[in-house]
Design a protein around this motif. Structure first.
Motif, short mmCIF file in Angstrom:
data_model
loop_
_atom_site.label_atom_id
_atom_site.label_comp_id
_atom_site.label_asym_id
_atom_site.label_seq_id
_atom_site.Cartn_x
_atom_site.Cartn_y
_atom_site.Cartn_z
N UNK A 199 0.87 -1.17 0.00
CA UNK A 199 0.00 0.00 0.00
C UNK A 199 0.91 1.22 0.00
N UNK A 200 0.75 2.08 -0.98
CA UNK A 200 1.55 3.28 -1.10
C UNK A 200 0.63 4.48 -1.12
N UNK A 201 0.85 5.40 -0.18
CA UNK A 201 0.03 6.60 -0.07
C UNK A 201 0.91 7.80 -0.37
N UNK A 202 0.55 8.52 -1.40
CA UNK A 202 1.35 9.67 -1.81
C UNK A 202 0.71 10.96 -1.30
N UNK A 203 1.59 11.92 -0.99
CA UNK A 203 1.09 13.19 -0.45
C UNK A 203 0.77 14.18 -1.55
#
Length: 121
Positions: free
Chosen positions: A117-121
């Motif tokens: 899971x990759x959450x980008x700002x």
């Protein structure tokens, strides 16, 4: 042979939502989702213990944003993740095995392969 098959995961922007699912090959009294970020220890995100009624644990960082759902008939658990934050970027694992409520990774005998899971700002 025990199997935990995970689905879901991927990339999302901060504030977005994502759902992780895990299908077990048999019933387990306790199932959980853990996560491990690079350079950090594996930590329990959400755990469900079914001992008469379902008891839930949530990591303080995800309370109010993540919800764990359990379908005992289908032997599945799903983690609905809302308002995701960049610090939630990690490899998420489904786990099963204990006969009690616990958040200790060493107490879980069975693990999925992990889903990123990759959450980008």
């Amino acid at each position: 042979q025990v199997r935990l098959e995970e689905s879901g995961g991927g990339s999302v922007q901060a504030g977005g939502s994502m759902k992780l699912s895990c299908a077990a090959s048999r019933y387990f009294r306790t199932m959980a989702w853990f996560r491990q970020a690079p350079g950090k220890e594996r930590e329990a995100v959400a755990t469900v213990y079914s001992g008469g009624s379902n008891n839930y644990y949530y990591h303080h960082a995800v309370k109010g944003r993540f919800t764990l759902y359990r379908d005992i008939v289908k032997d599945t658990v799903a983690l609905q993740m809302n308002d995701l934050k960049p610090e939630g970027t990690a490899l998420y694992y489904c786990a099963a095995g204990p006969q009690r409520m616990t958040t200790e990774a060493r107490a879980f005998d069975y693990w999925g392969q992990g889903t990123q899971v990759t959450v980008s700002s």
